[in-house]
Design a protein around this motif. Structure first.
Motif, PDB file in Angstrom:
ATOM      1  N   ARG A 192     -92.900 -12.740-135.231  1.00  0.00           N
ATOM      2  CA  ARG A 192     -94.359 -12.674-135.330  1.00  0.00           C
ATOM      3  C   ARG A 192     -94.907 -13.833-136.150  1.00  0.00           C
ATOM      4  NH1 ARG A 192     -95.721  -6.302-136.552  1.00  0.00           N
ATOM      5  NH2 ARG A 192     -95.144  -5.520-134.480  1.00  0.00           N
ATOM      6  N   ASP A 193     -94.228 -14.107-137.270  1.00  0.00           N
ATOM      7  CA  ASP A 193     -94.649 -15.198-138.139  1.00  0.00           C
ATOM      8  C   ASP A 193     -94.580 -16.532-137.389  1.00  0.00           C
ATOM      9  OD1 ASP A 193     -95.480 -16.196-140.709  1.00  0.00           O
ATOM     10  OD2 ASP A 193     -93.424 -16.971-140.950  1.00  0.00           O
ATOM     11  N   ALA A 235     -97.185 -21.045-134.643  1.00  0.00           N
ATOM     12  CA  ALA A 235     -97.268 -21.888-133.440  1.00  0.00           C
ATOM     13  C   ALA A 235     -98.655 -21.792-132.815  1.00  0.00           C
ATOM     14  CB  ALA A 235     -96.215 -21.457-132.427  1.00  0.00           C
ATOM     15  N   LYS A 236     -99.240 -20.630-132.838  1.00  0.00           N
ATOM     16  CA  LYS A 236    -100.566 -20.430-132.248  1.00  0.00           C
ATOM     17  C   LYS A 236    -101.625 -21.184-133.053  1.00  0.00           C
ATOM     18  CE  LYS A 236    -103.406 -16.735-130.418  1.00  0.00           C
ATOM     19  NZ  LYS A 236    -103.615 -15.324-130.289  1.00  0.00           N
TER      20      LYS A 236
END
Length: 133
Positions: free
Chosen positions: A123-124, A129-130
């Protein structure tokens, strides 16, 4: 003498969870719901009263616990034993098929617990990346 229409039951298709109208889908939903998994797991240790289940299954409301138990009882996974005493005393336990379902979903729940660090790391990474796009 002819055969009555009442005795002619159409053959049921083989259960297929990928078919939208298959009853297996609803059963799967019942045993894998958040509360369904936790109630089944709590009952693997043996018979419990409603109040014991509510304490064991953290965060469940009285209403949701009652609904979950009723659904699991209707599906044949949980046995409800009401004792004729005052105040009312009701015990809940797993049926043989409920024991089997509980083992399956509890195994999945334990696997999820063991993979929390990996999922949190994923998730991190995803969020970083997002943000970098």
């Amino acid at each position: 003498m002819g055969v009555s229409n009442e005795s002619k039951v159409p053959p049921m298709a083989a259960p297929d969870v990928n078919v939208a109208s298959c009853p297996s889908r609803l059963i799967l939903e019942h045993v894998t719901s958040r509360w369904g998994v936790l109630v089944l797991a709590a009952l693997t240790d043996g018979t419990r009263r409603f109040s014991e289940l509510r304490r064991t299954v953290g965060g469940v409301s009285e209403k949701m616990l009652a609904q979950t138990l009723q659904t699991l009882e209707r599906d044949g996974f949980v046995h409800r034993q009401a004792h004729p005493v005052i105040p009312p005393h009701v015990d809940y336990s797993l049926t043989p098929i409920g024991e089997e379902a509980a083992r399956q979903v509890w195994s999945l729940a334990r696997w999820v617990e063991s993979r929390v660090p990996d999922v949190m790391a994923a998730r991190d990474s995803y969020e970083k990346a997002k943000q970098g796009r």
